[in-house]
Design an enzyme around this catalytic site. Structure first.
Site, short mmCIF file in Angstrom:
data_model
loop_
_atom_site.label_atom_id
_atom_site.label_comp_id
_atom_site.label_asym_id
_atom_site.label_seq_id
_atom_site.Cartn_x
_atom_site.Cartn_y
_atom_site.Cartn_z
N CYS A 184 -1.48 4.78 3.57
CA CYS A 184 0.07 5.16 4.34
C CYS A 184 0.11 6.57 4.61
O CYS A 184 -0.54 7.08 5.17
CB CYS A 184 1.15 4.46 3.76
N GLU A 207 -1.43 -1.61 -2.94
CA GLU A 207 -1.01 -1.68 -4.46
C GLU A 207 0.36 -2.29 -4.52
O GLU A 207 0.61 -2.78 -5.75
CB GLU A 207 -1.21 -0.24 -5.07
N GLU A 251 6.15 9.88 1.33
CA GLU A 251 6.61 10.53 2.46
C GLU A 251 5.80 11.77 2.64
O GLU A 251 5.55 12.57 1.85
CB GLU A 251 8.03 11.16 2.34
N HIS A 268 -0.23 -0.46 2.33
CA HIS A 268 -0.08 -0.37 0.67
C HIS A 268 -0.68 -1.59 0.13
O HIS A 268 -0.14 -2.63 0.14
CB HIS A 268 1.30 -0.17 0.28
#
Length: 197
Positions: A82, A176, A51, A174
């Site tokens: 992100c 990962e 966030e 993302h």
């Protein structure tokens, strides 16, 4: 590895564990970064997804906004994914929030839609060999505008989802979460090119 580069993950919130594992997989010595002392010990940094407003508020609360700006200005290699892309940006569309302002892009938050619109995609990323990069788009942003020094590395449906500016790499997705480590390896290459700090 004794001489493995120390690469930090900004560890306030988000996909910290997954990035630590990806960095270890490519031969880095990964460390969590929350304080100025921890930041001072790293040669590269990952700003994870999560966030972006929370990441910005906590970086401000812990006194890291200005030191991070200074380290980036001095050439610290950074990968933002992100929310990390949003935090690095000079501007975000929507309500104001704490940003580093080091990446010359304007970013649209949640551009691909809400959580229910999340998706996975294979993304052709310029500069990454070995085929498309697997990425998860979770309330993902896109780059609405990029400055002249910003190189567009990837698009999805005509929307910019990966960029590079000098020693900064940023993706709207993302890597990962799908076990993808080639962007982390690229970050390590940028650390090696820079040499000891």
């Amino acid at each position: 590895m004794a001489d493995a580069p120390r690469v930090g993950v900004l560890a306030y919130q988000g996909d910290v564990r997954e990035h630590l594992a990806a960095l270890e997989a490519v031969g880095a010595s990964p460390v969590e970064v929350r304080t100025l002392a921890e930041l001072d010990g790293v040669e590269g940094l990952v700003v994870p997804g999560g966030e972006s407003t929370v990441i910005g508020k906590l970086a401000d609360r812990y006194g890291l906004l200005e030191p991070l700006r200074e380290r980036v200005a001095a050439g610290l290699p950074v990968l933002g994914t992100c929310a990390g892309m949003i935090f690095l940006a000079r501007e975000v569309e929507g309500p104001p929030q704490d940003l580093l302002g080091v990446l010359d892009v304007r970013v649209r938050r949640n551009a691909f839609g809400r959580q229910v619109a999340s998706f996975e995609a294979e993304v052709e990323v310029k500069g990454v060999d070995g085929g498309p990069v697997s990425g998860a788009f979770i309330r993902a942003p896109w780059v609405a505008e990029a400055g002249p020094e910003v190189e567009v590395l990837a698009e999805v449906d005509g929307k910019v989802v990966a960029v590079r500016q000098g020693s900064l790499l940023a993706t709207a997705f993302h890597p990962e979460l799908s076990g993808e480590v080639r962007l982390h390896r690229w970050l390590l290459d940028l650390v090696a090119e820079r040499g000891p700090s």
